[in-house]
Design a protein around this motif. Sequence first.
Motif, PDB file in Angstrom:
ATOM      1  N   VAL A  13       0.845  -1.201   0.000  1.00 51.47           N
ATOM      2  CA  VAL A  13       0.000   0.000   0.000  1.00 51.47           C
ATOM      3  C   VAL A  13       0.877   1.246   0.000  1.00 51.47           C
ATOM      4  CG1 VAL A  13      -1.673   1.341   1.339  1.00 51.47           C
ATOM      5  CG2 VAL A  13      -1.984  -1.127   1.067  1.00 51.47           C
ATOM      6  N   LEU A  14       1.887   1.262   0.857  1.00 55.57           N
ATOM      7  CA  LEU A  14       2.775   2.429   0.925  1.00 55.57           C
ATOM      8  C   LEU A  14       3.478   2.661  -0.405  1.00 55.57           C
ATOM      9  CD1 LEU A  14       4.306   1.891   4.482  1.00 55.57           C
ATOM     10  CD2 LEU A  14       2.476   3.461   3.811  1.00 55.57           C
ATOM     11  N   ASP A  15       3.948   1.588  -1.044  1.00 55.16           N
ATOM     12  CA  ASP A  15       4.613   1.710  -2.349  1.00 55.16           C
ATOM     13  C   ASP A  15       3.649   2.248  -3.406  1.00 55.16           C
ATOM     14  OD1 ASP A  15       6.981   0.773  -1.290  1.00 55.16           O
ATOM     15  OD2 ASP A  15       6.745  -1.264  -2.097  1.00 55.16           O
ATOM     16  N   CYS A  16       2.416   1.758  -3.387  1.00 55.06           N
ATOM     17  CA  CYS A  16       1.417   2.221  -4.356  1.00 55.06           C
ATOM     18  C   CYS A  16       1.140   3.710  -4.165  1.00 55.06           C
ATOM     19  CB  CYS A  16       0.144   1.407  -4.209  1.00 55.06           C
ATOM     20  SG  CYS A  16      -1.180   1.952  -5.304  1.00 55.06           S
ATOM     21  N   LEU A  17       0.920   4.127  -2.924  1.00 50.72           N
ATOM     22  CA  LEU A  17       0.653   5.543  -2.652  1.00 50.72           C
ATOM     23  C   LEU A  17       1.841   6.410  -3.063  1.00 50.72           C
ATOM     24  CD1 LEU A  17      -1.137   5.271   0.806  1.00 50.72           C
ATOM     25  CD2 LEU A  17      -2.191   5.699  -1.427  1.00 50.72           C
ATOM     26  N   ASP A  18       3.049   5.951  -2.732  1.00 49.96           N
ATOM     27  CA  ASP A  18       4.251   6.701  -3.105  1.00 49.96           C
ATOM     28  C   ASP A  18       4.380   6.814  -4.625  1.00 49.96           C
ATOM     29  OD1 ASP A  18       4.950   7.139  -0.481  1.00 49.96           O
ATOM     30  OD2 ASP A  18       6.428   5.514  -0.401  1.00 49.96           O
ATOM     31  N   SER A  19       4.125   5.715  -5.328  1.00 51.62           N
ATOM     32  CA  SER A  19       4.278   5.730  -6.782  1.00 51.62           C
ATOM     33  C   SER A  19       3.275   6.670  -7.456  1.00 51.62           C
ATOM     34  CB  SER A  19       4.131   4.321  -7.357  1.00 51.62           C
ATOM     35  OG  SER A  19       2.787   3.891  -7.300  1.00 51.62           O
TER      36      SER A  19
END
Length: 101
Positions: A13-19
């Motif tokens: 989730v964190l990677d998706c939001l960051d991307s």
Amino acid sequence: MDDNATCHRTLAVLDCLDSEGIQRLVWPARSPDLNPIENVWDAFRRQVAGRNYPPTNKNTLTRALTEEWDKLPQQLLDNVVQSMVRRVECCITLHGGHIPY
């Protein structure tokens, strides 16, 4: 908006939001009072549960969910949105504590 649940804090989730360049707000833990969708989900759940003929397979479930979502009164949605100022003010007054109803 999320409620700081563990599933909202996974690396995926964190990677998706960051991307996507999405920044998170600092949000009180366990804050359903500030998450208006919880009121909508509650009304939606009650409508689906109250159907005369419960869904028996994926197709009838999809149809039931779509029909009941479309039946949610606009006034309910408007009230939830309009209540946010009061909810935030109460949360500030209570220093992040539970809002008494």
